[in-house]
Design an enzyme around this catalytic site. Structure first.
Site, PDB file in Angstrom:
ATOM      1  N   LYS A  62       0.821  -1.226   0.000  1.00  0.00           N
ATOM      2  CA  LYS A  62       0.000   0.000   0.000  1.00  0.00           C
ATOM      3  C   LYS A  62       0.845   1.262   0.000  1.00  0.00           C
ATOM      4  CE  LYS A  62       0.379  -1.741   4.329  1.00  0.00           C
ATOM      5  NZ  LYS A  62      -0.059  -2.781   5.215  1.00  0.00           N
ATOM      6  N   GLU A 119      -5.222  -6.512  -4.726  1.00  0.00           N
ATOM      7  CA  GLU A 119      -6.333  -6.672  -3.788  1.00  0.00           C
ATOM      8  C   GLU A 119      -5.847  -6.688  -2.342  1.00  0.00           C
ATOM      9  OE1 GLU A 119     -10.038  -7.169  -4.377  1.00  0.00           O
ATOM     10  OE2 GLU A 119      -9.523  -6.433  -2.386  1.00  0.00           O
ATOM     11  N   GLU A 149       2.798  -3.220  11.229  1.00  0.00           N
ATOM     12  CA  GLU A 149       3.888  -3.005  10.275  1.00  0.00           C
ATOM     13  C   GLU A 149       5.222  -3.190  11.007  1.00  0.00           C
ATOM     14  OE1 GLU A 149       3.241  -2.187   6.854  1.00  0.00           O
ATOM     15  OE2 GLU A 149       1.401  -2.949   7.706  1.00  0.00           O
ATOM     16  N   VAL A 200      -5.256  -3.473   0.460  1.00  0.00           N
ATOM     17  CA  VAL A 200      -6.239  -2.785   1.308  1.00  0.00           C
ATOM     18  C   VAL A 200      -7.149  -3.804   1.995  1.00  0.00           C
ATOM     19  CG1 VAL A 200      -8.016  -0.990   1.398  1.00  0.00           C
ATOM     20  CG2 VAL A 200      -6.290  -0.905  -0.399  1.00  0.00           C
ATOM     21  N   ASP A 221      -0.745   4.147   7.661  1.00  0.00           N
ATOM     22  CA  ASP A 221      -1.172   2.946   6.934  1.00  0.00           C
ATOM     23  C   ASP A 221      -2.637   3.092   6.471  1.00  0.00           C
ATOM     24  OD1 ASP A 221      -0.681  -0.186   6.510  1.00  0.00           O
ATOM     25  OD2 ASP A 221      -2.635   0.062   7.459  1.00  0.00           O
ATOM     26  N   LYS A 249      -4.158   3.368   2.542  1.00  0.00           N
ATOM     27  CA  LYS A 249      -5.243   2.512   2.023  1.00  0.00           C
ATOM     28  C   LYS A 249      -6.412   3.375   1.535  1.00  0.00           C
ATOM     29  CE  LYS A 249      -3.934  -1.298   5.039  1.00  0.00           C
ATOM     30  NZ  LYS A 249      -4.057  -1.811   6.408  1.00  0.00           N
ATOM     31  N   GLY A 293      -6.686  -6.465   3.931  1.00  0.00           N
ATOM     32  CA  GLY A 293      -6.346  -7.887   4.040  1.00  0.00           C
ATOM     33  C   GLY A 293      -7.265  -8.795   3.253  1.00  0.00           C
ATOM     34  N   GLY A 319       1.569 -10.429  14.569  1.00  0.00           N
ATOM     35  CA  GLY A 319       1.879 -10.252  13.145  1.00  0.00           C
ATOM     36  C   GLY A 319       0.919  -9.317  12.425  1.00  0.00           C
TER      37      GLY A 319
HETATM   38  N1  HSE Z   1      -0.388  -3.286   9.603  1.00  0.00           N
HETATM   39  C1  HSE Z   1      -1.528  -3.460   8.789  1.00  0.00           C
HETATM   40  C2  HSE Z   1      -2.766  -3.391   9.641  1.00  0.00           C
HETATM   41  C3  HSE Z   1      -1.439  -4.774   8.063  1.00  0.00           C
HETATM   42  O1  HSE Z   1      -2.629  -3.506  10.871  1.00  0.00           O
HETATM   43  O2  HSE Z   1      -3.871  -3.230   9.128  1.00  0.00           O
HETATM   44  C4  HSE Z   1      -2.461  -4.955   6.992  1.00  0.00           C
HETATM   45  O3  HSE Z   1      -2.335  -3.999   5.981  1.00  0.00           O
END
Ligand code: HSE
Length: 358
Positions: free
Chosen positions: A115, A139, A200, A142, A211, A215, A144, A197
């Site tokens: 992104k 895809e 970022e 944005v 972030d 998006k 997941g 996980g």
């Molecule tokens: N770090 C991002 C989030 C990962 O927490 O949404 C997915 O784009």
């Protein structure tokens, strides 16, 4: 076409070779999913996917579920290997952008979850892809696992998008949920999001709102016809200013706090914003918990559409990457057989440029 027919149709075709750049949480998930579903994808979609190379930084690190023989620390080896599709999952603007351009030169289509790169240089990249007759699937960049790019580019192709309102960052939503349900301290909740996980590599990108803004920029490019860069300016407020006392006070008023990205048309163009806001408990986004994302798209003809699901994490994001890979693989095979590529979520890009081979 029946599945058996698809299988026989594909039996003479060679596997579609995939080179993967990056083997972090999403990269590993992608390699595992592509391998676990190889037979099912062949039966359903008529394409056989073969992950041939995986670029890593550290060859000695243990990566459960990833065949060591696929690993290399040489990006050129992946890109120049003759693979059909390069999956870029290293993130960041450079060297990711350069590696994508190089992939086009070597004849590969590209699927990316990047992104930051698309928000910063999507228009140029899509122009370059079109010039070299290549495609980009994005895809996974944005929300997941939520197919929001396809919803805008394909689902709403016949409508006019009036507004977007959404929780676009899984980490911020996870942190807010831990704070409101367990009264967990902000820093502890961020650490937990990192451990899971979701965050970022630099979690400041999540909690300061960058972030989500990236998006939102991508969704706006897809769905709004804005003419000037000034119309694309996003007012940004991160999550750091939200404390447990704010959450408690909102709760006392029957409300919840969510970190929400909003885009709507105004008389002067558009208003784009990312900020923590209070929502009534009955609002659709108020019920979105943990690392889930939620998006309300308002179309002129269709009215409100609500999407929710896992917006971060290895497997949901990997599934979105794999969906784009399958779609491009089918389209490449169709082109080889002289058929027109199927309509595709990868067919239109940020900036309104049309991709895909003529
Ligand atoms: N770090 C991002 C989030 C990962 O927490 O949404 C997915 O784009």
């Amino acid at each position: 076409m029946a599945r058996a027919d698809l299988r026989s149709l594909s039996s003479s075709a060679r596997p579609v070779r995939i080179g993967v750049l990056g083997c972090g949480s999403v990269g590993r998930g992608f390699v595992q999913l592509a391998s676990a579903h190889r037979e099912r994808i062949l039966a359903r979609s008529g394409v056989e996917l073969d992950v041939s190379h995986v670029l890593v930084r550290d060859l000695t690190k243990d990566r459960p579920g990833v065949d060591r023989r696929l690993l290399t620390d040489d990006a050129d080896e992946v890109i120049q290997s003759g693979c059909d599709i390069v999956v870029e999952l290293i993130g960041g603007i450079e060297p990711a952008g350069e590696l994508i351009r190089s992939s086009f030169e070597y004849g590969a289509d590209v699927v990316t979850a990047n992104k930051a790169l698309l928000a910063a240089a999507g228009r140029t990249l899509f122009r370059e892809a079109a010039a070299s007759g290549r495609r980009i699937g994005f895809e996974a960049s944005v929300c997941g696992g939520i197919p929001i790019v396809g919803a805008i580019t394909r689902g709403l192709a016949g409508d006019s998008l009036e507004s977007i309102q959404g929780i676009l960052n899984g980490t911020c939503n996870y942190v807010l949920t831990r704070m409101e349900e367990e009264w967990m301290e902000f820093d502890d909740a961020v650490r937990l999001a990192q451990d899971n996980g979701f965050a970022e590599a630099d979690p400041a990108l999540d909690i300061d709102g960058h972030d989500a803004a990236q998006k939102l920029a991508i969704l706006v490019e897809l769905g709004f016809d804005l003419e000037s860069d000034s119309e694309r300016t996003i007012a940004l407020t991160g999550l750091r200013e939200v404390g447990i006392s704010d959450i408690a006070q909102a709760r006392a008023r029957g409300r919840v706090i969510r970190h929400v990205a909003t885009a709507r048309h105004t008389a002067d163009g558009a208003e784009l914003r990312v900020a923590p806001i209070e929502l009534p408990r009955t609002h659709r986004l108020a019920g979105v918990r943990d690392e889930n994302n939620g998006v309300v798209l308002r179309g002129d003809a269709v009215g409100d559409l609500f999407f929710s699901g896992k917006g971060a994490g290895s497997m949901p994001t990997a599934a979105a990457v794999l969906a784009d890979v399958i779609e491009i693989a089918q389209s490449r095979r169709g082109a080889l057989e002289g058929r027109r590529p199927a309509a595709s979520r990868t067919a239109s890009s940020p900036g309104g440029l049309v991709l895909g081979r003529a």
